[in-house]
Each structure stands twice: as C-alpha cells, then as structure tokens.
Write a protein that holds these residues in place. Structure first.
Motif, PDB file in Angstrom:
ATOM      1  N   ASP A 156       2.563   7.493   0.232  1.00 13.31           N
ATOM      2  CA  ASP A 156       3.036   8.345  -0.864  1.00 13.31           C
ATOM      3  C   ASP A 156       1.858   8.672  -1.770  1.00 13.31           C
ATOM      4  O   ASP A 156       1.683   8.073  -2.828  1.00 13.31           O
ATOM      5  N   SER A 209       1.351  10.996  -3.741  1.00 13.39           N
ATOM      6  CA  SER A 209       1.708  11.529  -5.059  1.00 13.39           C
ATOM      7  C   SER A 209       1.967  10.422  -6.080  1.00 13.39           C
ATOM      8  O   SER A 209       2.018  10.674  -7.271  1.00 13.39           O
ATOM      9  N   GLY A 210       2.160   9.192  -5.599  1.00 16.37           N
ATOM     10  CA  GLY A 210       2.418   8.073  -6.513  1.00 16.37           C
ATOM     11  C   GLY A 210       3.813   8.106  -7.106  1.00 16.37           C
ATOM     12  O   GLY A 210       4.031   7.615  -8.212  1.00 16.37           O
ATOM     13  N   ASP A 259       0.846  -1.189   0.000  1.00 17.56           N
ATOM     14  CA  ASP A 259       0.000   0.000   0.000  1.00 17.56           C
ATOM     15  C   ASP A 259       0.883   1.241   0.000  1.00 17.56           C
ATOM     16  O   ASP A 259       1.078   1.872   1.034  1.00 17.56           O
ATOM     17  N   TRP A 260       1.438   1.581  -1.147  1.00 13.54           N
ATOM     18  CA  TRP A 260       2.287   2.765  -1.237  1.00 13.54           C
ATOM     19  C   TRP A 260       1.455   4.044  -1.208  1.00 13.54           C
ATOM     20  O   TRP A 260       1.922   5.089  -0.791  1.00 13.54           O
ATOM     21  N   GLN A 261       0.220   3.970  -1.660  1.00 17.76           N
ATOM     22  CA  GLN A 261      -0.640   5.165  -1.761  1.00 17.76           C
ATOM     23  C   GLN A 261      -0.846   5.839  -0.407  1.00 17.76           C
ATOM     24  O   GLN A 261      -0.878   7.050  -0.324  1.00 17.76           O
ATOM     25  N   SER A 285       8.724   4.483  -7.665  1.00 19.03           N
ATOM     26  CA  SER A 285       8.969   3.864  -8.977  1.00 19.03           C
ATOM     27  C   SER A 285       9.890   2.656  -8.883  1.00 19.03           C
ATOM     28  O   SER A 285      10.071   1.962  -9.862  1.00 19.03           O
TER      29      SER A 285
END
Length: 174
Positions: free
Chosen positions: A143, A145-146, A138-140, A149
């Motif tokens: 972060d 902004s997304g 769950d990077w959202q 990478s």
C-alpha cells in the motif's frame, strides 16, 4: 491503722496492673497460601482450543496471545499455526480509485505446519502464553499510498485433535 493496709493494697493493685503490660503476646503471622496449581494440557491432547489476543505491537507485528482448553487449562507445546495480518483503510475515507471496493485490504501471512519451513517465530513465554514475532509489518510495499489505518489479526493454532476457530480480531487503529 487501716491506712498502711490500704496503701499496701493499692500499691499491689498498681503493680499488678502495670505488670500486665509487660506480658505482650507476639503476633503470629500465618504462612502465605500456596500458589494456585496451574493445570496444563499438551496441544496434542487438547480437544478444544480457545485463543485470546493479549498484546500487539503495531510497529513490529509482535503479538502475544494465550491458549486454553475447555476446562481453562493452559495449552502447552503449540507449534503449528497460520497467522494473518490484515491492513484496512479508514472506513470513512473514500478511495480515489473508482474500481476500488469500499473495504479493500492488504494482507501478510505466516505459516508453520508439520512439514515445511516456518515463517515467523512462535515462542512459549510461559505455560499457555505465546509470543509471535516477525521481522516487521511492511504495509508500504503493498500500500504505497499509506492508507492502512487499522490492523486486524487472525490466528489459527493446530493441534492433533483440535484447532481454534479462526476469527478476525481488531488489534490496533493506527
């Protein structure tokens, strides 16, 4: 008079030559070799732990890795771990936040020690090969902004006598 004797000799040689074709030997296939003996050692007896990441699913966070000892024997019965997922931005993209460090990152970590609850699920697929599963990366939430990478993972497995060296392994550029 010699012609009948010559004809009889030639006929005998011809039949003898033809008869040798009927005497076919059956091909003998050797039995298959026995499978190699896989040596294993329990995590409790291993004095060295080597870890190699084999697969990674960036959508679910599932990671497959193998454990071996100093003699390349498969390590079995591993259950105590610390597993960290790191999300990094593209190194060529600068941040709009002036206070942001160039190499910021977000993390998600999972633990299972001898006392307490385990987060995530570690399963032994076969001798020395393990699969670690979580509900999903769950990077959202960390972060919005997304900008994540690239994902790297660090896995530390604990035994009674040893644990592996904790290293950050790049597993996937997104």
């Amino acid at each position: 008079m010699k012609y009948p004797l010559l004809a009889l000799t030639l006929a005998t040689l011809t039949l003898t030559a033809c008869g040798s074709d009927d005497n076919q030997s059956e091909e003998v296939t050797p039995p298959p070799p026995p499978p190699p003996v896989e040596t294993t050692v329990s995590i409790e007896d291993a004095t060295q732990i080597n870890l190699a990441v084999e697969q990674f699913d960036p959508n679910t966070g599932t990671v497959v890795f193998s454990l071996t000892d100093a003699n390349q024997a498969a390590i079995t019965a591993a259950k105590n771990y610390d597993i960290y997922y790191f999300g990094f931005p593209d190194k060529n993209t600068s941040s709009s936040n002036a206070k942001a460090w160039k190499r910021w990152h977000v993390t998600q970590n999972y633990r299972c020690q001898s006392q307490g609850e385990c987060s995530g699920k570690l399963s032994e697929i076969k001798n020395g090969q393990y699969q670690f599963e979580i509900a999903g990366l769950d990077w959202q939430s960390k972060d919005p902004s997304g900008a994540v990478s690239q994902i790297k993972v660090a896995i530390q497995i604990y035994g009674t006598k040893a644990n592996n060296e904790l290293t950050l392994v790049p597993v996937v550029p997104l």
